[in-house]
Structures are given as C-alpha cells and as structure tokens.
Design a protein around this motif. Structure first.
Motif, mmCIF file in Angstrom:
data_model
loop_
_atom_site.group_PDB
_atom_site.id
_atom_site.type_symbol
_atom_site.label_atom_id
_atom_site.label_comp_id
_atom_site.label_asym_id
_atom_site.label_seq_id
_atom_site.Cartn_x
_atom_site.Cartn_y
_atom_site.Cartn_z
ATOM 1 N N CYS A 108 0.821 -1.216 0.000
ATOM 2 C CA CYS A 108 0.000 0.000 0.000
ATOM 3 C C CYS A 108 0.851 1.260 0.000
ATOM 4 O O CYS A 108 0.660 2.144 -0.826
ATOM 5 C CB CYS A 108 -0.935 -0.009 1.201
ATOM 6 N N GLY A 112 1.819 0.404 -4.133
ATOM 7 C CA GLY A 112 0.402 0.187 -4.401
ATOM 8 C C GLY A 112 -0.423 1.443 -4.282
ATOM 9 O O GLY A 112 -0.299 2.379 -5.074
ATOM 10 N N CYS A 113 -1.252 1.481 -3.256
ATOM 11 C CA CYS A 113 -2.250 2.546 -3.109
ATOM 12 C C CYS A 113 -1.646 3.946 -3.199
ATOM 13 O O CYS A 113 -2.127 4.789 -3.967
ATOM 14 C CB CYS A 113 -2.964 2.405 -1.770
ATOM 15 N N SER A 116 0.304 4.808 -6.708
ATOM 16 C CA SER A 116 -0.600 4.752 -7.865
ATOM 17 C C SER A 116 -1.593 5.901 -7.842
ATOM 18 O O SER A 116 -1.874 6.523 -8.877
ATOM 19 C CB SER A 116 -1.337 3.406 -7.900
ATOM 20 N N LYS A 117 -2.125 6.231 -6.675
ATOM 21 C CA LYS A 117 -3.088 7.340 -6.604
ATOM 22 C C LYS A 117 -2.391 8.682 -6.812
ATOM 23 O O LYS A 117 -3.006 9.630 -7.325
ATOM 24 C CB LYS A 117 -3.825 7.316 -5.274
ATOM 25 N N VAL A 251 -4.850 -2.932 -11.002
ATOM 26 C CA VAL A 251 -3.564 -2.223 -11.075
ATOM 27 C C VAL A 251 -3.199 -1.927 -12.524
ATOM 28 O O VAL A 251 -2.806 -0.808 -12.870
ATOM 29 C CB VAL A 251 -2.458 -3.055 -10.397
ATOM 30 N N GLU A 254 -5.522 0.847 -13.970
ATOM 31 C CA GLU A 254 -5.210 2.158 -13.389
ATOM 32 C C GLU A 254 -3.978 2.769 -14.046
ATOM 33 O O GLU A 254 -3.976 3.945 -14.439
ATOM 34 C CB GLU A 254 -4.958 2.027 -11.881
#
Length: 341
Positions: A108, A112-113, A116-117, A251, A254
């Motif tokens: 994350c 990950g989170c 990516s965001k 993933v 995105e």
C-alpha cells in the motif's frame, strides 16, 4: 513472499551509538554498497525522498530489542495487515513481536495505493487542463493544445508524498504503539517459536501477513525484455513512449489510464473477451469506453506467443505507418473489442 534481503549490520550503530542513514555519507549496508541494496529493495532513484522513505521503513542499523520470555502475539510481515494486527494488539495490552523483512508499509505505501493514486491525481489534472476550454477557462501560450506533462516532476511528487506518509508505517511508530520491532526474516522453528537474527521468540499466537509479489507469466522472451511490475513501475524517471500491459486487473487498468493520459501509447493485452469478465457487463462497457477516451487501446482474446523488443528503426517505421496495433493483434490472435455504448 519477497526474496530475502540481507539484514543490515547493526554492530557499528550499537558500538558507536550513532544513528546511520541512507544518505550518501553511508557508503555501504553491511558488506554491500548502499545503492546495490536499495535496488534490490526496488526503491530507486536514491534521492532525498527515497532516502527518507528507507530511513523510516527499512532503517540502517535498526537495533532489535531483547526478546521477552513469551509473546502473546508474533506478527510476521509489515504490510497493512501486519501493521494493524501488531499495533492494535499492543495498544490493547498484548505483548507483541513484529517482524519486518522487506519494507514496512508493504504494497500500500511503497508500490500500491499511495504511489498509484499520486500518479492518477496528476493524470486527472492533466486531463482537466486539456478540457479547460469546455469550462470557459482560457490558458495562455497556445491554450489546452499545448498543455504537456513534466514526467520527472510527476514522479518526484509521488516520491515526496510517499515519504511524507511513511512515518505512520515506520518502525518507530510501531514501537511507539508498544510492539517489539525486529528487522529481519522470521522463520518458524517449532509450533510456538520463531527465530529472527539469531534470537528465538516464543509466542501464544502468530499471524503470517507476508503478502506476495507479482507472478510473472511463463512467456518466452519475457526475461530478455525490460519488463516492469508494480514493484518497479514507480521507479521510472522517464516516460516510456510505448507500453504494453499484460492483464486487465485493477492495477494494470489504473496505470494504463494514467500513462495514456501522460502521453504514452498504451495497449492492454487480455485473454478475456471483455473487461471485468466476472463482473457486470454494463460496468465493463462503461469502463472500456472511459479508458478508450483516455487513449488506452485493447487487444482482447489474446494468446501471447512470445515477448520481444521492437528495434528502434522498425518501431519508428511502424509508428509512422500506424501499423503497430494491427501487427500486435495479428500475432496475438486477438478478437475485436466489444461495441462501445
């Protein structure tokens, strides 16, 4: 689970009392060059933000505490599941040992989170700037048609934000919650003991929260091309002009959307005949239409025979002729995409 990473040599820190850092003044980690270990940890480039990240989630010279005779809980793995289990148990009075081998924060925070965001937010800003005229916003210097992306700045922002968030998942924060933090690879020695860095930890209960890593498909030629996974994608410092994404999971889609907005030519290759093959067809059609509007191309029903890099001269010729998509589709045996709504 991620491959084992050599445990940093803590002897120097213990003897001198000095806190070591991932800054350039630290030339080595144990017996290996600092840069080599950072690349093995998939944290690159080693700029000030990634140095700060590593100081928090995999500090050099971390000193393991003296083990208790018995722990109520041993947690192996420092991702979201492990962190929550260790911290919440310790806050409620349990005696907890927390073992982190790779990067605290897990997927994350690191791959990950959070990263990516951060990229998706930049992609959204770019897309909105290009649509500014629809809302009566006039941009100087040629308007929306001349809006471009500074990709190195995008990635620098991501690294800065990730490092700013990292203190919440740091070893210090977990220790402050009351858990004993051990940095190394835990191994079960018996039904109620785990060893780490030569110490034996006895426990009543154990949680295995070691996570995983991307599974590479057994495709001929894949090992010879510069492929990326979620563990290495966020190390990029230059925008790839062309990107093929194998798989249509969350993933992959995105990042397909983000990199297409940035200006890369993105093609998603899928074995299924539509997006969300186990989900709602209308939702899949809406998602497909939205990604197409952002420039993402799709090859459905594909069987990938091999993977190779197109020579620069051939790639330039194909780009000029606009035939790359057709050639790839033919090689993959692709079916046409579903109709757009």
């Amino acid at each position: 689970p991620p491959p084992s990473i050599p445990v940093p040599d803590v002897t120097m820190a213990q003897e001198t009392g000095q806190k070591r850092s991932w800054e350039p003044s630290t030339a080595s980690v144990g017996d290996e060059p600092r840069d080599v270990v950072a690349r093995r940890l998939d944290v690159w480039p080693l700029d000030e933000h990634n140095q700060r990240l590593l100081d928090l989630v995999r500090p050099i010279g971390w000193q393991d505490p003296a083990p208790l005779p018995l722990y109520d809980l041993v947690v192996i793995g420092a991702g979201a599941g492990g962190l929550v289990s260790a911290k919440q148990s310790a806050r409620r009075g349990a005696k907890v040992a927390f073992i982190s081998d790779h990067l605290a924060g897990g997927d994350c925070l690191n791959v990950g989170c959070v990263p990516s965001k951060a990229l998706l937010r930049c992609a959204r800003a770019l897309r909105e700037a290009r649509r500014a005229g629809e809302f009566g916003v006039r941009l100087p210097g040629g308007g929306a048609a001349h809006v471009s992306i500074d990709f190195p700045a995008v990635m620098l922002r991501m690294r800065r934000l990730r490092a700013a968030i990292a203190p919440a998942d740091s070893h210090e924060a977990t220790a402050a919650a009351g858990a004993h933090v051990f940095q190394g690879r835990g191994r079960f020695a018996s039904a109620d003991t785990v060893t780490v860095n030569g110490a034996t930890l006895r426990f009543r209960k154990a949680i295995i929260a070691t996570g995983g890593r991307a599974a590479l498909p057994p495709l001929p030629g894949l090992a010879e091309v510069p492929y990326l996974t979620n563990a290495t994608l966020f190390n990029l410092t230059a925008l790839p002009p062309r990107m093929a994404i194998i798989g249509g999971g969350a993933v992959g889609l995105e990042m397909a959307q983000a990199f297409a907005c940035f200006g890369a030519k993105v093609t998603v290759v899928l074995r299924s005949h539509r997006l969300l093959p186990h989900g709602d067809e209308r939702a899949a059609a809406a998602l497909h239409a939205a990604l197409k509007r952002d420039g993402v191309e799709f090859i459905f029903g594909a069987h990938i025979n091999s993977v190779s890099v197109i020579p620069k001269t051939a790639a330039a010729a194909e780009a000029a002729a606009g035939t790359w998509g057709e050639a790839a589709a033919g090689e993959a045996g692709a079916l046409p995409p579903p109709p757009l709504p």
